[in-house]
Design an enzyme around this catalytic site. Structure first.
Site, mmCIF file in Angstrom:
data_model
loop_
_atom_site.group_PDB
_atom_site.id
_atom_site.type_symbol
_atom_site.label_atom_id
_atom_site.label_comp_id
_atom_site.label_asym_id
_atom_site.label_seq_id
_atom_site.Cartn_x
_atom_site.Cartn_y
_atom_site.Cartn_z
ATOM 1 N N ASP A 156 -9.942 -9.295 2.271
ATOM 2 C CA ASP A 156 -10.145 -10.564 1.396
ATOM 3 C C ASP A 156 -10.439 -11.625 2.283
ATOM 4 O O ASP A 156 -9.479 -12.493 2.766
ATOM 5 C CB ASP A 156 -8.938 -10.796 0.627
ATOM 6 N N PRO B 218 -7.635 7.722 -4.144
ATOM 7 C CA PRO B 218 -9.043 7.410 -4.528
ATOM 8 C C PRO B 218 -9.728 7.061 -3.077
ATOM 9 O O PRO B 218 -9.168 6.592 -2.159
ATOM 10 C CB PRO B 218 -8.991 6.001 -5.230
ATOM 11 N N ASP C 222 8.182 8.568 -6.151
ATOM 12 C CA ASP C 222 9.585 9.529 -5.986
ATOM 13 C C ASP C 222 9.824 9.564 -4.429
ATOM 14 O O ASP C 222 10.712 10.422 -4.036
ATOM 15 C CB ASP C 222 9.326 11.013 -6.441
ATOM 16 N N ASN D 80 -3.778 9.378 4.743
ATOM 17 C CA ASN D 80 -2.658 8.433 5.080
ATOM 18 C C ASN D 80 -2.389 8.077 6.479
ATOM 19 O O ASN D 80 -1.632 7.682 6.980
ATOM 20 C CB ASN D 80 -1.281 9.225 4.483
ATOM 21 N N ARG E 273 0.993 -1.172 0.007
ATOM 22 C CA ARG E 273 -0.059 -0.070 0.009
ATOM 23 C C ARG E 273 0.706 1.360 -0.007
ATOM 24 O O ARG E 273 0.473 2.074 -0.666
ATOM 25 C CB ARG E 273 -0.951 0.000 1.239
ATOM 26 N N HIS F 25 -5.956 -5.750 -3.058
ATOM 27 C CA HIS F 25 -6.746 -6.024 -1.824
ATOM 28 C C HIS F 25 -7.156 -7.315 -1.401
ATOM 29 O O HIS F 25 -7.775 -8.014 -0.556
ATOM 30 C CB HIS F 25 -8.179 -5.213 -1.925
ATOM 31 N N THR F 26 -6.129 -8.376 -2.019
ATOM 32 C CA THR F 26 -6.156 -9.852 -1.880
ATOM 33 C C THR F 26 -5.384 -9.892 -0.478
ATOM 34 O O THR F 26 -5.431 -11.147 0.049
ATOM 35 C CB THR F 26 -5.334 -10.777 -2.932
ATOM 36 N N HIS G 40 0.541 4.434 -2.465
ATOM 37 C CA HIS G 40 0.193 5.674 -2.075
ATOM 38 C C HIS G 40 1.430 6.816 -2.319
ATOM 39 O O HIS G 40 1.089 8.086 -2.418
ATOM 40 C CB HIS G 40 0.046 6.042 -0.711
HETATM 41 C C1 HEM Z 1 -8.874 1.145 -6.255
HETATM 42 C C2 HEM Z 1 -8.830 2.314 -5.301
HETATM 43 C C3 HEM Z 1 -8.540 1.728 -3.983
HETATM 44 C C4 HEM Z 1 -9.054 2.517 -2.832
HETATM 45 C C5 HEM Z 1 -10.343 3.213 -2.876
HETATM 46 C C6 HEM Z 1 -8.383 1.764 -1.845
HETATM 47 C C7 HEM Z 1 -8.740 2.122 -0.268
HETATM 48 C C8 HEM Z 1 -8.072 1.286 0.561
HETATM 49 C C9 HEM Z 1 -8.518 1.484 2.195
HETATM 50 C C10 HEM Z 1 -9.729 2.403 2.475
HETATM 51 C C11 HEM Z 1 -7.935 0.555 2.679
HETATM 52 C C12 HEM Z 1 -7.818 0.607 4.409
HETATM 53 C C13 HEM Z 1 -6.884 1.590 4.892
HETATM 54 C C14 HEM Z 1 -7.246 1.606 6.329
HETATM 55 O O1 HEM Z 1 -8.035 0.927 7.100
HETATM 56 O O2 HEM Z 1 -6.343 2.346 6.911
HETATM 57 C C15 HEM Z 1 -7.226 0.106 1.955
HETATM 58 C C16 HEM Z 1 -6.101 -0.955 2.291
HETATM 59 C C17 HEM Z 1 -5.041 -1.432 1.346
HETATM 60 N N1 HEM Z 1 -4.880 -1.172 -0.039
HETATM 61 FE FE1 HEM Z 1 -6.148 -0.074 -1.099
HETATM 62 N N2 HEM Z 1 -7.241 1.225 -2.183
HETATM 63 C C18 HEM Z 1 -7.359 1.238 -3.682
HETATM 64 C C19 HEM Z 1 -6.474 0.564 -4.379
HETATM 65 C C20 HEM Z 1 -5.286 -0.120 -4.029
HETATM 66 C C21 HEM Z 1 -4.099 -0.420 -4.685
HETATM 67 C C22 HEM Z 1 -3.908 0.105 -6.215
HETATM 68 C C23 HEM Z 1 -3.241 -0.851 -3.934
HETATM 69 C C24 HEM Z 1 -1.717 -1.478 -4.277
HETATM 70 C C25 HEM Z 1 -1.367 -1.693 -5.617
HETATM 71 C C26 HEM Z 1 -3.738 -1.215 -2.612
HETATM 72 C C27 HEM Z 1 -3.428 -1.642 -1.458
HETATM 73 C C28 HEM Z 1 -3.856 -1.895 -0.364
HETATM 74 C C29 HEM Z 1 -3.358 -2.879 0.722
HETATM 75 C C30 HEM Z 1 -2.414 -3.951 0.400
HETATM 76 C C31 HEM Z 1 -4.210 -2.633 2.002
HETATM 77 C C32 HEM Z 1 -4.095 -3.244 3.042
HETATM 78 C C33 HEM Z 1 -3.210 -2.287 4.052
HETATM 79 C C34 HEM Z 1 -3.021 -3.006 5.311
HETATM 80 O O3 HEM Z 1 -3.493 -4.298 5.642
HETATM 81 O O4 HEM Z 1 -2.458 -2.243 6.361
HETATM 82 N N3 HEM Z 1 -4.932 -0.466 -2.749
HETATM 83 N N4 HEM Z 1 -7.093 0.380 0.637
#
Ligand code: HEM
Length: 330
Positions: free
Chosen positions: A251, A169, A84, A101, A72, A199-200, A76
């Site tokens: 997931d 996003p 960068d 963040n 993540r 998100h897997t 970000h």
């Molecule tokens: C499509 C738009 C996306 C949205 C709206 C989104 C939103 C979010 C949100 C709300 C969380 C939870 C964070 C929290 O509770 O603080 C999350 C977690 C996460 N996101 Fe996304 N995300 C997106 C795309 C991506 C992409 C492109 C990646 C990486 C290539 C990614 C990787 C992750 C990962 C790995 C987590 C888990 C983090 C953890 O367990 O600490 N996400 N995301």
């Protein structure tokens, strides 16, 4: 004599020109402008990639949550001012201080990897590259594919919270909004569907699903798309509105393993965030969700999309700097 000396020199120049043309053409054909290269540190710091991997692997042994956190972090970073390393900078008003963040982690692991490579070859490996390697390594550590990471990124010197807020996003976005958001970064709708497959692994704070289990505009406040038993589980875990402390797996079932289960869950309507579930509900993205529901299809698409994402607006050559410490501009 003079002609003899010019001969080889001229042919060398024309070979170099030809090479340059071929390189430019192949970069243009790929639709990319980045000049990053795989094996970038092969001569300047040959053990960089393996040192980063082993440092992270050791940390992972005591911290199972590290891979999602690092994956993540790279995302970000890339969506704000390009890849960068700006997400790592500390100080008031930097990206790290933006609410979006607020729950980012993994900074200590990146610092540890940087310290390890600095010991080997000081001032050579950028923090932005370390983030890109760490994202790849993280996926690999939890059962996903590995890939070659084009490198040579330089570190930026500017980091603004306002840019994080306006570029990242949101979890309540629909397919049009997500597509527009990724489009701003030069990524397609298909890239968006495939990168969401990240998100897997990992989890989300309960606050991100309030809109699905408490505030949905229906008499019960629950999103009618959610299967009853799944909604009950969500409510049990996220028992109060607005919690940032409680979390739920992104997931369900295999959140510690990088696999295609995420897409299978979407088809069962057990995607967690609105932005996940809409990918199945929208007829434009559903075909790719279904196609990606097995590792054989998902993995190569994911690696390609990651390589593309990791080249967004990179600083190269003499731009930016190689930070000495990832949290601070030199
Ligand atoms: C499509 C738009 C996306 C949205 C709206 C989104 C939103 C979010 C949100 C709300 C969380 C939870 C964070 C929290 O509770 O603080 C999350 C977690 C996460 N996101 Fe996304 N995300 C997106 C795309 C991506 C992409 C492109 C990646 C990486 C290539 C990614 C990787 C992750 C990962 C790995 C987590 C888990 C983090 C953890 O367990 O600490 N996400 N995301």
């Amino acid at each position: 004599m003079a002609a003899e000396m010019l001969g080889p020199a001229r042919s060398c120049v024309s070979t170099m020109t030809a090479l340059l043309v071929v390189t430019i053409l192949s970069v243009m054909a790929a639709g990319e402008v980045s000049a990053l290269q795989t094996g970038f540190y092969a001569s300047s710091c040959p053990k960089a990639e393996e040192t980063i991997y082993s440092t992270l692997q050791q940390l992972h042994a005591n911290d199972p949550d590290l891979p999602p956190v690092l994956l993540r972090l790279h995302f970000h970073d890339c969506f704000v001012r390009g890849c960068d390393g700006s997400v790592l900078l500390q100080g008031s008003g930097t990206e790290r201080t933006a609410p979006v963040n607020g729950r980012l982690e993994g900074f200590g692991a990146i610092d540890a990897a940087k310290a390890a490579v600095e010991k080997l070859c000081p001032g050579i490996v950028s923090c932005a590259d370390i983030l890109a390697f760490a994202a790849r390594d993280s996926v690999k550590m939890v059962g996903g594919p590995g890939w070659e990471v084009p490198a040579g990124r330089r570190d930026g010197t500017v980091s603004l919270a306002s840019e994080a807020s306006s570029n990242l996003p949101g979890a309540q976005m629909d397919v049009n909004q997500l597509t527009a958001n990724f489009g701003k970064q030069g990524l397609t709708r298909d890239d968006m569907v495939i990168l969401s497959g990240a998100h897997t692994i990992g989890e989300a704070a309960c606050v991100h699903i309030d809109n699905r289990i408490y505030d949905y505009p229906s008499p019960s406040g629950v999103d009618p798309l959610l299967p009853k038993d799944f909604a009950a589980k969500l409510k049990k875990k996220c028992r109060e509105r607005g919690s940032t402390k409680r979390k739920f797996d992104l997931d369900s079932g295999t959140s510690a393993t990088f696999d295609a289960q995420y897409y299978k869950n979407l088809a069962k309507r057990t995607g967690l965030l609105t932005s996940d579930q809409v990918l199945y509900e929208d007829s434009r993205t559903r075909p790719l969700v279904l196609e990606s529901s097995n590792n054989a299809n998902f993995f190569p698409k994911f690696t390609q999309a990651m390589v593309k994402m990791s080249q967004i607006s990179t600083l190269e050559g003499s731009q930016g700097q190689i930070r000495q410490r990832c949290g601070y501009v030199n």
